[in-house]
Design a protein around this motif. Structure first.
Motif, PDB file in Angstrom:
ATOM      1  N   PRO A  22       0.813  -1.234   0.000  1.00 48.10           N
ATOM      2  CA  PRO A  22       0.000   0.000   0.000  1.00 48.10           C
ATOM      3  C   PRO A  22       0.831   1.261   0.000  1.00 48.10           C
ATOM      4  CG  PRO A  22      -0.883  -1.576   1.548  1.00 48.10           C
ATOM      5  CD  PRO A  22       0.451  -2.148   1.073  1.00 48.10           C
ATOM      6  N   LEU A  23       2.009   1.235   0.615  1.00 44.14           N
ATOM      7  CA  LEU A  23       2.846   2.430   0.636  1.00 44.14           C
ATOM      8  C   LEU A  23       3.317   2.799  -0.746  1.00 44.14           C
ATOM      9  CD1 LEU A  23       4.258   4.597   2.281  1.00 44.14           C
ATOM     10  CD2 LEU A  23       6.164   2.996   2.647  1.00 44.14           C
ATOM     11  N   LYS A  24       3.667   1.764  -1.516  1.00 42.17           N
ATOM     12  CA  LYS A  24       4.114   2.054  -2.884  1.00 42.17           C
ATOM     13  C   LYS A  24       2.962   2.578  -3.733  1.00 42.17           C
ATOM     14  CE  LYS A  24       7.953  -1.267  -2.989  1.00 42.17           C
ATOM     15  NZ  LYS A  24       8.527  -2.454  -3.675  1.00 42.17           N
ATOM     16  N   ASP A  25       1.721   2.038  -3.524  1.00 42.24           N
ATOM     17  CA  ASP A  25       0.563   2.557  -4.279  1.00 42.24           C
ATOM     18  C   ASP A  25       0.289   4.026  -3.963  1.00 42.24           C
ATOM     19  OD1 ASP A  25       0.241   0.090  -5.362  1.00 42.24           O
ATOM     20  OD2 ASP A  25      -1.356  -0.554  -3.977  1.00 42.24           O
ATOM     21  N   ALA A  26       0.409   4.382  -2.698  1.00 44.18           N
ATOM     22  CA  ALA A  26       0.192   5.787  -2.332  1.00 44.18           C
ATOM     23  C   ALA A  26       1.240   6.690  -2.940  1.00 44.18           C
ATOM     24  CB  ALA A  26       0.183   5.927  -0.813  1.00 44.18           C
ATOM     25  N   GLN A  27       2.503   6.177  -2.949  1.00 41.85           N
ATOM     26  CA  GLN A  27       3.571   6.978  -3.541  1.00 41.85           C
ATOM     27  C   GLN A  27       3.337   7.184  -5.029  1.00 41.85           C
ATOM     28  OE1 GLN A  27       7.221   4.989  -2.505  1.00 41.85           O
ATOM     29  NE2 GLN A  27       7.197   5.741  -0.361  1.00 41.85           N
ATOM     30  N   ALA A  30       0.441   9.672  -5.511  1.00 43.03           N
ATOM     31  CA  ALA A  30       0.886  11.040  -5.249  1.00 43.03           C
ATOM     32  C   ALA A  30       1.772  11.551  -6.372  1.00 43.03           C
ATOM     33  CB  ALA A  30       1.624  11.090  -3.920  1.00 43.03           C
ATOM     34  N   THR A  31       2.637  10.640  -6.898  1.00 46.91           N
ATOM     35  CA  THR A  31       3.498  11.070  -8.001  1.00 46.91           C
ATOM     36  C   THR A  31       2.682  11.414  -9.229  1.00 46.91           C
ATOM     37  OG1 THR A  31       5.263   9.640  -7.156  1.00 46.91           O
ATOM     38  CG2 THR A  31       5.444  10.392  -9.444  1.00 46.91           C
ATOM     39  N   ASN A  32       1.642  10.602  -9.516  1.00 50.69           N
ATOM     40  CA  ASN A  32       0.792  10.878 -10.678  1.00 50.69           C
ATOM     41  C   ASN A  32       0.000  12.170 -10.495  1.00 50.69           C
ATOM     42  OD1 ASN A  32       1.665   8.493 -11.870  1.00 50.69           O
ATOM     43  ND2 ASN A  32      -0.025   7.283 -10.994  1.00 50.69           N
ATOM     44  N   ALA A  33      -0.524  12.380  -9.264  1.00 50.44           N
ATOM     45  CA  ALA A  33      -1.287  13.607  -9.010  1.00 50.44           C
ATOM     46  C   ALA A  33      -0.405  14.830  -9.119  1.00 50.44           C
ATOM     47  CB  ALA A  33      -1.932  13.544  -7.626  1.00 50.44           C
ATOM     48  N   ALA A  34       0.814  14.704  -8.576  1.00 55.88           N
ATOM     49  CA  ALA A  34       1.727  15.848  -8.679  1.00 55.88           C
ATOM     50  C   ALA A  34       2.073  16.141 -10.126  1.00 55.88           C
ATOM     51  CB  ALA A  34       2.986  15.568  -7.861  1.00 55.88           C
ATOM     52  N   GLY A  35       2.237  15.090 -10.873  1.00 55.24           N
ATOM     53  CA  GLY A  35       2.529  15.313 -12.287  1.00 55.24           C
ATOM     54  C   GLY A  35       1.363  15.937 -13.023  1.00 55.24           C
TER      55      GLY A  35
END
Length: 364
Positions: A22-27, A30-35
């Protein structure tokens, strides 16, 4: 050697793929949203600045227009107040009427300006947000048609009130005949006009129901007086007396302002067997005709009495009975001759009562 080593080599465990956490999915999210934000922030900033600029311009323009309208109305009111108290004030619209008229016009103009400016700003904001306005405008058109049919009387009253105020058909203090009611205007609104009748009642007249208006307080009014004198009076003397009454009346206050032209004797209006009617007119200030007529009758009566000229009444209505007939105490009646007044006449003898038969004596 070679046989024993092969199984050893095969016994080494092969690496298996790692399972997602789950930690990797959240990361990753977040990376996709930031992009995505990094890619679209400039577009959002541009849209926000456009909306803010549209709102600022709309509010500033609305404030400027409303203040300009308010200053215009205040200037009209100051002009009316400057005229009040002068001799010209009687010829112009009174201050209360001008104040209400200017206030109503200012309210309408401010409302129309606010609706146009803010409505245009709302449509521009929706267009900036890339919202299709065609369905919205179509729905608004259908709703407007439905409201127009359902509230057509209200719309008619409002539009009639707007045009009535703009055209200055009547105002506060005017005496009008609106067809459905008549009286003095005490309040003018965009939908309803309030009138006070002759008996003190208040009429609420919808502006859309008024088909014609007779304004008795605009321009000038005419005061007319009929003087009925005996048929054997000197007409030239009567004309001279009435003319002198008009001259004296025009020199006194407040009649010198209410009389706009000299009093004119038009001549004979009617001639009867025992009397004649002299017509007298005068052009007066609007709304002051009744007061001028009363004062003129008073002065003419006094002048004619001093000159020994009698004023007679109008011919009696033949349907009315004289005063003596209405009072039996003052009426002397004479009975018609009758044959019964002579006791020896055959009629009197025939009406003499028959005497009753004599009763026989009672035997003991």
């Amino acid at each position: 050697m070679f046989w024993s080593a092969a199984p050893a080599a095969d016994a080494t465990p092969t690496p298996t793929p790692s399972t997602p956490t789950p930690l990797k999915d959240a990361q990753e999210s977040a990376t996709n949203a930031a992009g995505w934000v990094q890619e679209n922030w400039s577009t959002w900033l541009s849209i926000g600045l456009r909306i803010a600029l549209i709102l600022v311009i709309a509010f500033v323009l609305r404030t400027v227009v409303r203040r300009a309208i308010t200053k215009l109305i205040e200037r009209m009111n100051r002009t009316a107040q400057a005229v009040d108290g002068t001799a010209l004030a009687g010829l112009l619209i009174n201050a209360e009427r001008r104040r209400q008229r200017s206030s109503a016009i200012g309210s309408v103009l401010r409302s129309v300006a606010s609706f146009l400016i803010m409505g245009t700003a709302a449509l521009m904001i929706l267009s900036t947000l890339q919202i299709n306005l065609a369905p919205l405008l179509a729905s608004a058109g259908v709703a407007g048609v439905a409201i127009g049919f359902g509230a057509r009387n209200l719309v008619t009253d409002f539009l009639s009130g707007v045009f009535m105020i703009l055209e200055d058909q009547y105002g506060v203090g005017d005496s009008i005949d609106a067809g459905v009611a008549s009286g003095e205007v005490i309040e003018v609104g965009l939908r309803v006009t309030k009138l006070r009748g002759d008996n003190g009642e208040i009429w609420y007249v919808r502006n859309g129901e008024v088909k014609r208006i007779g304004n008795l307080s605009q321009g000038w009014a005419t005061a007319g007086v009929d003087v009925q004198i005996r048929a054997d009076e000197d007409l030239e003397q009567v004309r001279a007396l009435i003319t002198q009454v008009g001259v004296d009346m025009a020199k006194e206050e407040p009649w010198n302002e209410r009389l706009w032209e000299p009093i004119e004797v038009l001549g004979l209006d009617a001639v009867f067997l025992d009397s004649m009617v002299v017509k007298v007119t005068a052009r007066t200030m609007p709304g002051k005709a009744l007061g001028v007529e009363r004062e003129l009758r008073w002065r003419i009566k006094k002048a004619l009495d001093e000159a020994g000229i009698r004023i007679v009444g109008r011919p009696l209505d033949p349907d009315l009975q004289p005063e003596d007939a209405a009072n039996p105490a003052t009426t002397t009646t004479v009975a018609a001759p009758s044959a019964l007044s002579n006791p020896d006449s055959p009629q009197s003898l025939a009406t003499t009562p028959i005497p009753p038969p004599a009763t026989p004596p009672v035997q003991k």
